[in-house]
Write an enzyme that holds these catalytic residues in place. Structure first.
Site, PDB file in Angstrom:
ATOM      1  N   ASN A 123       0.733  -1.152  -0.021  1.00  0.00           N
ATOM      2  CA  ASN A 123       0.084  -0.035  -0.056  1.00  0.00           C
ATOM      3  C   ASN A 123       0.793   1.394   0.106  1.00  0.00           C
ATOM      4  OD1 ASN A 123       0.983  -0.317   2.592  1.00  0.00           O
ATOM      5  ND2 ASN A 123      -0.970  -0.757   3.720  1.00  0.00           N
ATOM      6  N   ARG A 262       2.717   6.712  11.916  1.00  0.00           N
ATOM      7  CA  ARG A 262       2.273   6.173  13.014  1.00  0.00           C
ATOM      8  C   ARG A 262       1.881   7.262  14.009  1.00  0.00           C
ATOM      9  NH1 ARG A 262       0.966   2.683  10.202  1.00  0.00           N
ATOM     10  NH2 ARG A 262       1.299   0.385  10.550  1.00  0.00           N
ATOM     11  N   GLN A 291      -5.654   3.113  18.306  1.00  0.00           N
ATOM     12  CA  GLN A 291      -6.739   3.010  17.301  1.00  0.00           C
ATOM     13  C   GLN A 291      -7.822   1.887  17.902  1.00  0.00           C
ATOM     14  OE1 GLN A 291      -4.110   4.801  13.500  1.00  0.00           O
ATOM     15  NE2 GLN A 291      -5.231   2.602  13.250  1.00  0.00           N
ATOM     16  N   HIS A 315      -7.822   6.066   9.974  1.00  0.00           N
ATOM     17  CA  HIS A 315      -6.693   5.567   9.275  1.00  0.00           C
ATOM     18  C   HIS A 315      -7.126   4.560   8.054  1.00  0.00           C
ATOM     19  CE1 HIS A 315      -2.794   2.560  10.060  1.00  0.00           C
ATOM     20  NE2 HIS A 315      -2.979   2.976   8.856  1.00  0.00           N
TER      21      HIS A 315
HETATM   22  P1  NAI Z   1      10.150   1.036   4.667  1.00  0.00           P
HETATM   23  O1  NAI Z   1      10.791   0.036   5.481  1.00  0.00           O
HETATM   24  O2  NAI Z   1      10.674   0.990   3.116  1.00  0.00           O
HETATM   25  O3  NAI Z   1      10.984   2.568   4.877  1.00  0.00           O
HETATM   26  C1  NAI Z   1      10.917   2.975   5.954  1.00  0.00           C
HETATM   27  C2  NAI Z   1      12.347   3.995   6.086  1.00  0.00           C
HETATM   28  O4  NAI Z   1      12.382   4.615   7.490  1.00  0.00           O
HETATM   29  C3  NAI Z   1      13.730   3.011   6.094  1.00  0.00           C
HETATM   30  O5  NAI Z   1      14.385   3.747   4.896  1.00  0.00           O
HETATM   31  C4  NAI Z   1      14.493   3.360   7.485  1.00  0.00           C
HETATM   32  O6  NAI Z   1      15.675   3.326   7.446  1.00  0.00           O
HETATM   33  C5  NAI Z   1      13.618   4.529   8.017  1.00  0.00           C
HETATM   34  N1  NAI Z   1      13.753   4.939   9.409  1.00  0.00           N
HETATM   35  C6  NAI Z   1      13.596   4.197  10.305  1.00  0.00           C
HETATM   36  N2  NAI Z   1      13.956   4.802  11.447  1.00  0.00           N
HETATM   37  C7  NAI Z   1      14.289   5.856  11.118  1.00  0.00           C
HETATM   38  C8  NAI Z   1      14.531   7.015  11.855  1.00  0.00           C
HETATM   39  N3  NAI Z   1      14.651   7.247  13.189  1.00  0.00           N
HETATM   40  N4  NAI Z   1      14.636   8.276  11.251  1.00  0.00           N
HETATM   41  C9  NAI Z   1      14.620   8.446   9.820  1.00  0.00           C
HETATM   42  N5  NAI Z   1      14.405   7.304   9.195  1.00  0.00           N
HETATM   43  C10 NAI Z   1      14.086   6.192   9.681  1.00  0.00           C
HETATM   44  O7  NAI Z   1       8.849   1.241   4.887  1.00  0.00           O
HETATM   45  P2  NAI Z   1       7.612   2.028   4.210  1.00  0.00           P
HETATM   46  O8  NAI Z   1       6.996   0.911   3.472  1.00  0.00           O
HETATM   47  O9  NAI Z   1       8.072   3.357   3.668  1.00  0.00           O
HETATM   48  O10 NAI Z   1       6.573   2.471   5.048  1.00  0.00           O
HETATM   49  C11 NAI Z   1       6.972   3.333   6.294  1.00  0.00           C
HETATM   50  C12 NAI Z   1       5.963   3.174   7.215  1.00  0.00           C
HETATM   51  O11 NAI Z   1       4.679   3.905   7.020  1.00  0.00           O
HETATM   52  C13 NAI Z   1       5.366   1.715   7.792  1.00  0.00           C
HETATM   53  O12 NAI Z   1       6.527   1.455   8.933  1.00  0.00           O
HETATM   54  C14 NAI Z   1       4.129   2.211   8.579  1.00  0.00           C
HETATM   55  O13 NAI Z   1       4.389   2.498   9.817  1.00  0.00           O
HETATM   56  C15 NAI Z   1       3.635   3.501   7.800  1.00  0.00           C
HETATM   57  N6  NAI Z   1       2.544   3.061   6.843  1.00  0.00           N
HETATM   58  C16 NAI Z   1       1.468   3.668   7.087  1.00  0.00           C
HETATM   59  C17 NAI Z   1       0.221   3.327   6.125  1.00  0.00           C
HETATM   60  C18 NAI Z   1      -0.982   3.938   6.301  1.00  0.00           C
HETATM   61  O14 NAI Z   1      -1.954   3.401   5.883  1.00  0.00           O
HETATM   62  N7  NAI Z   1      -1.265   5.031   6.901  1.00  0.00           N
HETATM   63  C19 NAI Z   1       0.333   2.230   5.143  1.00  0.00           C
HETATM   64  C20 NAI Z   1       1.668   1.585   5.017  1.00  0.00           C
HETATM   65  C21 NAI Z   1       2.699   2.046   6.027  1.00  0.00           C
END
Ligand code: NAI
Length: 364
Positions: A123, A262, A291, A315
């Site tokens: 997503n 989040r 949530q 959400h």
């Molecule tokens: P991803 O794993 O591809 O990218 C996450 C990035 O965040 C990584 O590059 C990681 O190094 C970085 N990161 C981790 N800790 C960090 C910090 N302290 N400071 C800066 N960067 C940091 O994950 P993706 O697919 O981009 O998703 C990210 C988040 O988005 C998910 O973990 C989830 O919490 C949220 N999400 C929300 C959705 C919604 O419906 N609102 C749906 C999908 C994801």
């Protein structure tokens, strides 16, 4: 080939009500069960689906005790705390139907040798589109303008006094993984002054070059340089409460903040205060620290001094009908691989058996 049968699979999903009965593509609901029931039963498995997840007598807490596999969505998460892990004697796999597995205590999952798998990428485009929409609706002061029309009023200056263009702004993302990168790609055509990002995992060189994004070494520096900040990192020990009163003071006065990552990455009271004082001109997103969000959550009705700046919704950014089709299919594929003893797609493995598999949940 191994064929595992006779497992108990518990899914905690949100209740869809009439909408789910009328719209079968709402797959992530209790009513439509991710489209998995007949397939799972034909494979000889027991499939229990519920939205009842709070308190010791909930279906979740009772059924987890002998479940082999738990499926949950981040939209209505069954929180798998260390206490829940202690009760869950048979649990082998937690599957997140979506992206983001912070509702599971991942350190305990490692200790208990429970795998955590998610439908990586399912997503991310849905969320990136929502982020861009949020930036635009905040910067252009859309919500108060629309509310004015519904009220029957017409006062252009009242809304134009806080409306700007996205063009020419400095836009930065905290986290430049799948979603953060897609956001940068999508805002580039708006001709921002500059695109910047903070992430301990740098963007691949080609990707950074293509979007022209400058990497910044600290989150403090990033927020002090941006007109628009977007949060796109997972929730973990290093990001819980990251955007607190101290960090908000370092933002450019009147900046806009978008968080679809989040809710608990931001301190809810500090954000509401910053919006009220005008330090933030706007805050938008779809994620909340708990949530469903309680009725009196400060983010529901917070406003900036001019009565706007709130773009909060439930959400749903990552649960469009398109996304639901992808994460339901991805969940099935994960289960199929598990039943057949096949290796999972490496990108879907957050926690392998007894070890971290992802580098996205903090530097370790
Ligand atoms: P991803 O794993 O591809 O990218 C996450 C990035 O965040 C990584 O590059 C990681 O190094 C970085 N990161 C981790 N800790 C960090 C910090 N302290 N400071 C800066 N960067 C940091 O994950 P993706 O697919 O981009 O998703 C990210 C988040 O988005 C998910 O973990 C989830 O919490 C949220 N999400 C929300 C959705 C919604 O419906 N609102 C749906 C999908 C994801």
């Amino acid at each position: 080939m191994v064929f595992v049968r006779g497992l108990k699979i518990l899914a905690i999903l949100y209740r869809g009500g009439d909408a789910a009965k009328q719209e079968p593509r709402l797959l992530g609901t209790v009513e439509n069960e991710l489209g998995l029931r007949s397939w799972l039963e034909s494979q000889g498995h027991e499939y229990i689906v519920s939205d009842d997840k709070e308190g010791p007598n909930s279906v979740f807490q009772k059924q987890i005790q002998d479940a082999d596999i738990l499926i949950t969505t981040p939209f209505h998460p069954g929180y798998v705390t260390p206490e829940v892990f202690n009760k869950a004697k048979n649990l082998k796999v937690c599957v997140t139907a979506g992206v983001g597995s912070d509702h599971i205590n991942l350190n305990t999952a490692i200790d208990k040798k429970v795998q955590v798998l998610e439908v990586t990428g399912s997503n991310v485009t849905s969320v990136a589109e929502h982020v861009v929409m949020n930036m635009l609706l905040l910067v252009r002061n859309f919500v108060p303008a629309h509310e004015m029309i519904e009220r029957g009023d017409w006062d252009v200056s009242q809304v134009a006094r806080n409306a700007f263009d996205l063009e020419g702004k400095v836009i930065g993302t905290i986290g430049a993984g799948r979603i953060g990168h897609r956001v940068l790609q999508r805002v580039l055509p708006f001709n921002p002054k500059e695109l910047v990002y903070y992430d301990y995992n740098p963007l691949p060189e080609e990707a950074a070059k293509a979007v022209g994004a400058r990497r910044i070494d600290t989150v403090e520096e990033l927020v002090s340089q941006c007109d628009v900040v977007t949060v796109n990192c997972p929730l973990h020990e290093g990001t819980r409460g990251l955007i607190n009163a101290d960090l908000l003071k370092k933002f450019k006065p009147g900046a806009w903040l978008v968080n679809t990552a989040r809710g608990a990455i931001c301190d809810k009271f500090a954000v509401a205060d910053a919006l009220k004082s005008g330090q933030l001109r706007g805050y938008a997103g779809d994620v909340w620290d708990v949530q469903p969000a309680p009725k009196d959550h400060p983010w529901r009705a917070m406003k900036n001094p001019l009565g706007g700046g709130n773009g909060m919704v439930p959400h749903y950014s990552g649960t469009t009908l398109d996304a639901q089709q992808r994460y339901a299919a991805g969940t099935k594929s994960i289960l199929e691989k598990y039943f057949q003893g096949k290796e999972q797609e490496p990108a879907n493995v957050i926690v392998g058996i007894g070890k971290w598999a992802t580098k996205a949940y903090g530097q370790r």
